[in-house]
Design a protein around this motif. Structure first.
Motif, PDB file in Angstrom:
ATOM      1  N   ILE A 267       0.837  -1.209   0.000  1.00  0.00           N
ATOM      2  CA  ILE A 267       0.000   0.000   0.000  1.00  0.00           C
ATOM      3  C   ILE A 267       0.870   1.256   0.000  1.00  0.00           C
ATOM      4  O   ILE A 267       0.593   2.215  -0.730  1.00  0.00           O
TER       5      ILE A 267
ATOM      6  N   SER B 176       2.088   1.766  -3.403  1.00  0.00           N
ATOM      7  CA  SER B 176       1.015   2.232  -4.275  1.00  0.00           C
ATOM      8  C   SER B 176       0.691   3.701  -4.033  1.00  0.00           C
ATOM      9  O   SER B 176       0.379   4.447  -4.972  1.00  0.00           O
ATOM     10  N   ILE B 177       0.749   4.139  -2.783  1.00  0.00           N
ATOM     11  CA  ILE B 177       0.519   5.553  -2.486  1.00  0.00           C
ATOM     12  C   ILE B 177       1.571   6.411  -3.177  1.00  0.00           C
ATOM     13  O   ILE B 177       1.261   7.438  -3.798  1.00  0.00           O
TER      14      ILE B 177
ATOM     15  N   GLU C 290      -5.114   7.686  -3.010  1.00  0.00           N
ATOM     16  CA  GLU C 290      -4.413   7.617  -1.717  1.00  0.00           C
ATOM     17  C   GLU C 290      -5.391   7.431  -0.570  1.00  0.00           C
ATOM     18  O   GLU C 290      -5.155   6.612   0.336  1.00  0.00           O
TER      19      GLU C 290
ATOM     20  N   LEU D  56      -6.580   3.849  -0.621  1.00  0.00           N
ATOM     21  CA  LEU D  56      -5.531   2.927  -0.179  1.00  0.00           C
ATOM     22  C   LEU D  56      -5.379   2.968   1.345  1.00  0.00           C
ATOM     23  O   LEU D  56      -5.193   1.929   1.987  1.00  0.00           O
ATOM     24  N   ARG D  57      -5.485   4.139   1.912  1.00  0.00           N
ATOM     25  CA  ARG D  57      -5.380   4.235   3.371  1.00  0.00           C
ATOM     26  C   ARG D  57      -6.581   3.572   4.052  1.00  0.00           C
ATOM     27  O   ARG D  57      -6.451   3.009   5.142  1.00  0.00           O
TER      28      ARG D  57
ATOM     29  N   HIS E 176      -1.200  -8.087  -4.015  1.00  0.00           N
ATOM     30  CA  HIS E 176      -1.310  -6.907  -4.869  1.00  0.00           C
ATOM     31  C   HIS E 176      -2.707  -6.793  -5.491  1.00  0.00           C
ATOM     32  O   HIS E 176      -3.326  -5.727  -5.459  1.00  0.00           O
TER      33      HIS E 176
ATOM     34  N   ILE F 201      -5.566  -6.072  -2.916  1.00  0.00           N
ATOM     35  CA  ILE F 201      -5.631  -4.662  -2.510  1.00  0.00           C
ATOM     36  C   ILE F 201      -6.232  -3.813  -3.619  1.00  0.00           C
ATOM     37  O   ILE F 201      -7.107  -2.957  -3.377  1.00  0.00           O
ATOM     38  N   GLU F 202      -5.804  -4.047  -4.847  1.00  0.00           N
ATOM     39  CA  GLU F 202      -6.329  -3.255  -5.962  1.00  0.00           C
ATOM     40  C   GLU F 202      -7.822  -3.499  -6.148  1.00  0.00           C
ATOM     41  O   GLU F 202      -8.596  -2.565  -6.406  1.00  0.00           O
TER      42      GLU F 202
ATOM     43  N   LEU G 210      -9.678  -1.712  -3.406  1.00  0.00           N
ATOM     44  CA  LEU G 210      -9.617  -0.281  -3.673  1.00  0.00           C
ATOM     45  C   LEU G 210     -10.683   0.122  -4.690  1.00  0.00           C
ATOM     46  O   LEU G 210     -11.392   1.135  -4.509  1.00  0.00           O
TER      47      LEU G 210
ATOM     48  N   GLY H 146     -10.079   3.461  -9.260  1.00  0.00           N
ATOM     49  CA  GLY H 146      -9.189   2.432  -8.729  1.00  0.00           C
ATOM     50  C   GLY H 146      -8.453   1.676  -9.814  1.00  0.00           C
ATOM     51  O   GLY H 146      -7.319   1.216  -9.613  1.00  0.00           O
TER      52      GLY H 146
ATOM     53  N   LEU I 188      -4.831   2.867 -10.872  1.00  0.00           N
ATOM     54  CA  LEU I 188      -3.666   2.749 -10.000  1.00  0.00           C
ATOM     55  C   LEU I 188      -2.519   2.011 -10.670  1.00  0.00           C
ATOM     56  O   LEU I 188      -1.347   2.359 -10.480  1.00  0.00           O
TER      57      LEU I 188
END
Length: 469
Positions: free
Chosen positions: A32, A35-36, A57, A60-61, A82, A85-86, A89, A97, A100
């Motif tokens: 993350i 990614s940020i 961002e 993602l947080r 990965h 998370i995507e 998001l 999203g 990203l």
């Protein structure tokens, strides 16, 4: 993620076989953060809008918060950390999203994530080594004037300061610490922006991303960036040598604490007993540390063999790079948590240590060097003292018990001044060469060691400070 090219969905058995969540879910926080940084860079160079970058961002947080609170369960069908998370998001913020992953591949994404994780892990290993080295300095200080036998071939050789013994391991672990610093330096380049292998046609600012993530620079070649694991091998080798030194130290303490030696006392709370034999006090912590060394060696070979004949650049074999290293990191961190506590409570029975010198002829080298100072060639002196030792063995005497008359009969060059040298303390304290075992030299080593620890702490502190988002 690749359904556009394929007519069929991935078979469930293939999903099971190819997933890496069991290895990489622990990387979620670092993925993350990477990614940020990537989202910020995309916004800075205008590939996406500043508003989209900010939305990415924030999303993602939120994903990170869910992971930390334990409310986000990854899906095996999404294969790895990965994609999980995507996917989450995109559920949270919608079509933005999907932007990203612009300008990156999982190849450079994963390589960056692992480096962020390893930087923290190797700093932890470095901290553990400093704690162990502190414990060794403490014991060296406490036992500086305690005299024990020194051994070669596990045979009694010469008397030494026990402080000198502890410092021998201090210097070994100090080299390990420098290897940890070397590994941290090799980690300290950012692969993000290398893409799958050839970089990107998009105007990515790799220097900006590297700065955001606290790396000193981007990696220099996109093919090499995704195709090597040298930094992981550097970590793995450093961990293997740490365990080599742990194993040798453990072996010594097991032996010196045995009834046959008996002059080293291990703390009860770090030993175990026997389910059958009431008298037993077993050094299980040391034996387990010694026993786990082989697994770490195996992990080093595992990673090296995985990499040894892969064609350029990325191959799926490299997914398996993490399994051995994760194991080694856990073993070493566990050992470095328990070993300093054990070391700090080891005591020496000076009376038993001195008693163990009986019939050991530990002062024979002192006599040979005494003769050298009288002008006798060393090889001749060696032979003369060897014959004297043989006579003592046959006549059940120690060298220290011989009278001046007996000495002169055995070695005519001996004079009265030899007798005042025939003590263990004299033997230890006359070894005044730099790095020697005299009490004075041991005190100087301790002083150098304390200063070195201060320097090492300053150098290690540079690494965590490099990264904050």
């Amino acid at each position: 993620m690749w359904h556009g090219r394929f007519r069929e969905d991935t078979a469930e058995v293939v999903q099971e076989f190819t997933q890496s969540l069991d290895m990489d879910w622990r990387l979620a926080k670092y993925d993350i953060y990477g990614s940020i940084a990537h989202a910020r860079m995309l916004g800075e160079v205008g590939i996406i809008t500043k508003e989209e970058s900010k939305l990415l961002e924030e999303g993602l947080r939120q994903v990170l918060k869910e992971i930390q609170e334990g409310t986000f369960s990854p899906k095996l069908s999404l294969e790895d950390v990965h994609m999980n998370i995507e996917a989450r998001l995109t559920e949270l913020i919608g079509p933005v999203g999907a932007k990203l992953h612009t300008g990156r591949s999982r190849n450079d994404q994963s390589a960056t994530t692992v480096r962020l994780f390893l930087r923290k892990e190797m700093v932890d290993v470095g901290d553990g080594l400093l704690t162990l080295m502190d414990a060794l300095i403490d014991r060296a200080t406490a036992h500086r004037t305690v005299i024990v036998p020194g051994y070669t071939h596990l045979q009694q050789a010469q008397p030494i300061s026990m402080g000198h013994y502890w410092l021998s391991h201090f210097w070994a672990f100090s080299r390990d610490f420098r290897r940890v610093l070397f590994a941290l330096d090799s980690i300290d380049e950012c692969p993000l922006g290398a893409g799958a292998l050839a970089g990107s046609t998009l105007p990515l600012d790799r220097e900006h991303t590297a700065r955001l993530l606290g790396f000193k620079k981007p990696t220099d070649n996109s093919l090499d960036s995704v195709g090597h694991r040298d930094h992981m091998l550097d970590c793995q080798y450093a961990l293997a040598v740490v365990m080599l030194h742990v194993s040798r130290l453990s072996e010594d303490l097991v032996i010196y604490g045995s009834r046959e030696f008996g002059w080293l006392d291990l703390p009860d709370s770090f030993c175990t007993g026997s389910s059958m034999m009431p008298q037993k006090k077993n050094p299980d912590v040391l034996e387990l540390a010694r026993g786990r060394t082989g697994g770490v060696y195996g992990d080093l070979i595992n990673l090296a063999v995985t990499m040894k004949a892969l064609p350029s650049t990325y191959n799926r074999d490299m997914q398996e790079d993490k399994r051995p290293l994760w194991n080694s990191l856990q073993v070493v961190k566990d050992v470095l948590e328990v070993l300093p506590l054990l070391i700090s409570r080891v005591e020496i029975d000076q009376e038993k240590a001195l008693e163990s010198f009986r019939e050991g002829f530990a002062l024979a080298t002192d006599v040979a060097e005494y003769l050298v100072l009288k002008g006798v060639p060393f090889r001749e002196a060696h032979a003369k003292v060897g014959k004297a030792v043989r006579w003592c063995i046959d006549n059940y005497k120690d060298l220290e018990e011989l009278s001046l008359e007996e000495w002169k009969e055995l070695i005519p060059e001996v004079e009265e001044d030899l007798l005042e040298l025939m003590s263990l303390e004299q033997s230890v304290n006359r070894r005044e060469t730099y790095g020697g075992t005299s009490f004075k030299q041991v005190a100087l080593q301790i002083e150098r060691g304390v200063k070195l620890l201060e320097e090492y702490r300053e150098r290690l502190a540079l690494y965590p400070a490099k990264f904050s988002l």
